[in-house]
Design a protein around this motif. Sequence first.
Motif, PDB file in Angstrom:
ATOM      1  N   CYS A   1     -57.543 -18.718  28.721  1.00 18.64           N
ATOM      2  CA  CYS A   1     -57.936 -17.818  27.612  1.00 18.64           C
ATOM      3  C   CYS A   1     -57.340 -17.833  27.246  1.00 18.64           C
ATOM      4  CB  CYS A   1     -59.385 -17.170  28.904  1.00 18.64           C
ATOM      5  SG  CYS A   1     -60.107 -17.910  29.912  1.00 18.64           S
ATOM      6  N   CYS A   2     -58.409 -16.598  26.028  1.00 20.32           N
ATOM      7  CA  CYS A   2     -57.268 -15.784  25.139  1.00 20.32           C
ATOM      8  C   CYS A   2     -56.148 -14.917  25.611  1.00 20.32           C
ATOM      9  CB  CYS A   2     -57.568 -16.217  23.761  1.00 20.32           C
ATOM     10  SG  CYS A   2     -58.609 -14.939  23.590  1.00 20.32           S
ATOM     11  N   ASN A   3     -56.564 -14.145  26.325  1.00 23.98           N
ATOM     12  CA  ASN A   3     -56.153 -12.996  26.836  1.00 23.98           C
ATOM     13  C   ASN A   3     -56.497 -12.194  28.023  1.00 23.98           C
ATOM     14  OD1 ASN A   3     -58.651 -11.430  26.640  1.00 23.98           O
ATOM     15  ND2 ASN A   3     -57.834 -10.963  24.285  1.00 23.98           N
ATOM     16  N   GLU A   4     -56.267 -11.718  29.230  1.00 22.49           N
ATOM     17  CA  GLU A   4     -56.686 -10.665  30.431  1.00 22.49           C
ATOM     18  C   GLU A   4     -57.701 -11.049  30.165  1.00 22.49           C
ATOM     19  OE1 GLU A   4     -53.604 -10.371  28.822  1.00 22.49           O
ATOM     20  OE2 GLU A   4     -52.317 -11.026  29.896  1.00 22.49           O
ATOM     21  N   LEU A   5     -58.438  -9.671  29.085  1.00 18.96           N
ATOM     22  CA  LEU A   5     -59.790  -9.182  29.140  1.00 18.96           C
ATOM     23  C   LEU A   5     -61.315 -10.163  29.209  1.00 18.96           C
ATOM     24  CD1 LEU A   5     -61.326  -6.617  29.685  1.00 18.96           C
ATOM     25  CD2 LEU A   5     -61.017  -6.452  27.018  1.00 18.96           C
ATOM     26  N   ASN A   6     -60.304 -11.397  28.413  1.00 19.66           N
ATOM     27  CA  ASN A   6     -61.709 -12.540  28.305  1.00 19.66           C
ATOM     28  C   ASN A   6     -61.879 -13.308  29.310  1.00 19.66           C
ATOM     29  OD1 ASN A   6     -62.378 -11.637  25.710  1.00 19.66           O
ATOM     30  ND2 ASN A   6     -61.152 -13.160  24.542  1.00 19.66           N
ATOM     31  N   ALA A   7     -60.270 -13.334  29.950  1.00 14.20           N
ATOM     32  CA  ALA A   7     -60.495 -14.671  31.448  1.00 14.20           C
ATOM     33  C   ALA A   7     -60.876 -14.084  31.896  1.00 14.20           C
ATOM     34  CB  ALA A   7     -59.044 -14.478  31.450  1.00 14.20           C
ATOM     35  N   GLY A   8     -61.461 -12.294  32.691  1.00 13.09           N
ATOM     36  CA  GLY A   8     -61.659 -12.230  33.398  1.00 13.09           C
ATOM     37  C   GLY A   8     -63.229 -12.309  33.438  1.00 13.09           C
ATOM     38  N   TYR A   9     -63.400 -11.612  31.569  1.00 14.33           N
ATOM     39  CA  TYR A   9     -64.901 -11.585  31.392  1.00 14.33           C
ATOM     40  C   TYR A   9     -65.692 -13.557  32.275  1.00 14.33           C
ATOM     41  CZ  TYR A   9     -65.659  -7.281  29.481  1.00 14.33           C
ATOM     42  OH  TYR A   9     -65.683  -6.289  29.439  1.00 14.33           O
ATOM     43  N   ALA A  10     -64.694 -14.222  31.730  1.00 17.95           N
ATOM     44  CA  ALA A  10     -65.205 -15.332  32.049  1.00 17.95           C
ATOM     45  C   ALA A  10     -65.092 -15.932  33.632  1.00 17.95           C
ATOM     46  CB  ALA A  10     -64.587 -16.478  31.715  1.00 17.95           C
ATOM     47  N   ALA A  11     -63.970 -15.738  33.972  1.00 14.57           N
ATOM     48  CA  ALA A  11     -64.632 -15.790  35.146  1.00 14.57           C
ATOM     49  C   ALA A  11     -65.236 -14.905  36.269  1.00 14.57           C
ATOM     50  CB  ALA A  11     -62.972 -14.724  36.031  1.00 14.57           C
ATOM     51  N   ASP A  12     -65.862 -13.919  35.385  1.00 10.91           N
ATOM     52  CA  ASP A  12     -67.087 -13.148  37.031  1.00 10.91           C
ATOM     53  C   ASP A  12     -68.158 -13.772  35.964  1.00 10.91           C
ATOM     54  OD1 ASP A  12     -68.105 -10.449  37.837  1.00 10.91           O
ATOM     55  OD2 ASP A  12     -69.117 -10.318  35.764  1.00 10.91           O
ATOM     56  N   GLY A  13     -67.976 -14.210  34.784  1.00 10.77           N
ATOM     57  CA  GLY A  13     -69.667 -14.644  34.111  1.00 10.77           C
ATOM     58  C   GLY A  13     -70.002 -15.902  35.571  1.00 10.77           C
ATOM     59  N   ASN A  14     -69.058 -16.764  35.368  1.00  8.91           N
ATOM     60  CA  ASN A  14     -68.338 -17.910  36.313  1.00  8.91           C
ATOM     61  C   ASN A  14     -69.223 -17.806  37.657  1.00  8.91           C
ATOM     62  OD1 ASN A  14     -68.409 -20.856  36.749  1.00  8.91           O
ATOM     63  ND2 ASN A  14     -66.204 -20.452  37.005  1.00  8.91           N
ATOM     64  N   ALA A  15     -68.688 -16.973  38.411  1.00 11.95           N
ATOM     65  CA  ALA A  15     -68.995 -16.008  39.756  1.00 11.95           C
ATOM     66  C   ALA A  15     -70.700 -15.541  39.678  1.00 11.95           C
ATOM     67  CB  ALA A  15     -68.525 -15.642  40.490  1.00 11.95           C
ATOM     68  N   ARG A  16     -70.640 -15.399  38.537  1.00 10.96           N
ATOM     69  CA  ARG A  16     -72.755 -14.824  38.788  1.00 10.96           C
ATOM     70  C   ARG A  16     -73.497 -16.096  38.365  1.00 10.96           C
ATOM     71  NH1 ARG A  16     -73.208  -8.516  37.442  1.00 10.96           N
ATOM     72  NH2 ARG A  16     -71.204  -8.122  37.469  1.00 10.96           N
ATOM     73  N   ALA A  17     -73.504 -16.946  37.689  1.00  9.66           N
ATOM     74  CA  ALA A  17     -73.688 -18.000  37.161  1.00  9.66           C
ATOM     75  C   ALA A  17     -73.946 -19.000  38.160  1.00  9.66           C
ATOM     76  CB  ALA A  17     -73.586 -18.584  35.918  1.00  9.66           C
ATOM     77  N   SER A  18     -72.650 -19.052  39.084  1.00 12.52           N
ATOM     78  CA  SER A  18     -72.532 -19.899  40.131  1.00 12.52           C
ATOM     79  C   SER A  18     -73.575 -19.506  41.143  1.00 12.52           C
ATOM     80  CB  SER A  18     -71.542 -20.852  39.532  1.00 12.52           C
ATOM     81  OG  SER A  18     -70.667 -19.964  40.162  1.00 12.52           O
TER      82      SER A  18
END
Length: 108
Positions: free
Chosen positions: A80-97
Amino acid sequence: MWASLRSRACLKQKTLQATFSSLGPLSGILPDNEKITIGNYLARRLADAGTRQFFTVPGDFNLALLDEMLKEKRLAMIGCCNELNAGYAADGNARASHGLSALVVTYM
């Protein structure tokens, strides 16, 4: 006061020991004579828990950890390009899966 601090430290140590012992033994994970690193252990445990990818912002403080995690074939690294986006991506992945997601960054 010292007795109180000592008892709290003992309680924390017992809690940590119980947490790590609940993860199970390393037998079955390691072949004989194989040395394990912290990164390798974390990667294997994440994969065993059902995580299929981890989100990261590679940096100079986490390159050794990422090298070990990339050795685990069941995990895919998503940069990911920065920590904020990486955090959102990980959070979204956990919620979706409805499962566990992982985030590896340098420092925050």
